[in-house]
Design a protein around this motif. Structure first.
Motif, short mmCIF file in Angstrom:
data_model
loop_
_atom_site.label_atom_id
_atom_site.label_comp_id
_atom_site.label_asym_id
_atom_site.label_seq_id
_atom_site.Cartn_x
_atom_site.Cartn_y
_atom_site.Cartn_z
N VAL A 96 0.87 -1.18 0.00
CA VAL A 96 0.00 0.00 0.00
C VAL A 96 0.90 1.23 0.00
CG1 VAL A 96 -1.99 -1.14 1.07
CG2 VAL A 96 -0.26 -0.09 2.53
N GLY A 97 0.39 2.38 0.39
CA GLY A 97 1.17 3.61 0.40
C GLY A 97 2.10 3.71 1.59
N PHE A 98 2.72 4.87 1.71
CA PHE A 98 3.69 5.12 2.78
C PHE A 98 2.98 5.37 4.11
CE2 PHE A 98 6.01 6.11 -1.04
CZ PHE A 98 7.27 5.60 -0.79
N GLN A 99 3.49 4.75 5.14
CA GLN A 99 3.02 4.88 6.52
C GLN A 99 1.53 4.59 6.68
OE1 GLN A 99 4.40 8.80 7.68
NE2 GLN A 99 6.40 7.99 8.20
N PRO A 100 1.09 3.36 6.33
CA PRO A 100 -0.31 3.02 6.57
C PRO A 100 -0.58 2.92 8.07
CG PRO A 100 0.92 1.07 5.91
CD PRO A 100 1.86 2.24 5.79
#
Length: 173
Positions: free
Chosen positions: A30-34
């Motif tokens: 997923v994206g950065f820092q979920p």
């Protein structure tokens, strides 16, 4: 589907756990820092708040395939997400923007941003500012409640109008 989904913040992924074997069966990038997640029972998708300001977004995971089917860019560092079971919308706190974004759960698009009140830090706080924090939906009164970090307040959003109509003083932070 009976699986457990866990954000792995420093690894930019969501791990899928099979509780019958207590083992990770898949890593979903997923994206950065979920950090925050919510399950949409209408479409069986999971929404993941990716909080890194430079690439803030919400990843949408299809639980039938355990793959990301859409990434929704949302400026302001998405933090926590709540699902409104009455409307099918998702409410996302934006800690950088100090607002709440509303995602239409049927189209997976941002349909509005709700301005949130700004409160002073609690008395004696060692921190200078405040922001929105956790969020929850109450289906019994159709309200979304938002905590305000480093303050003494929780606000209530009337989900019928998507406006802030309640301010509740609570304890510090």
């Amino acid at each position: 589907n009976g699986f457990i989904y866990v954000t792995i913040t420093n690894s930019k992924r969501v791990d899928v756990i099979d509780p019958s074997t207590n083992s990770v069966i898949k890593n979903i990038p997923v994206g950065f820092q979920p950090v925050g997640m919510a399950y949409n029972s209408n479409n069986h998708n999971i929404y993941v708040a990716n909080s890194l300001q430079a690439s803030s977004s919400v990843s949408v995971i299809d639980t039938s395939s355990n793959n990301v089917i859409k990434t929704i860019p949302i400026a302001g560092s998405p933090w926590r997400i709540a699902f409104n079971s009455n409307s099918g919308n998702l409410y996302v706190t934006l800690i950088g923007a100090k607002n709440v974004a509303v995602i239409d759960g049927s189209t997976n698009t941002v349909i509005k941003t709700i301005p949130m009140p700004v409160f002073p830090p609690y008395p004696g706080s060692p921190f200078g500012g405040t922001s929105v924090g956790s969020i929850v939906y109450n289906p019994f009164n159709n309200f979304v409640y938002v905590s305000h970090m480093n303050s003494e307040y929780v606000t209530g959003i009337d989900a019928a109008t998507d406006t802030v109509t309640k301010t509740i003083k609570v304890g510090h932070y």
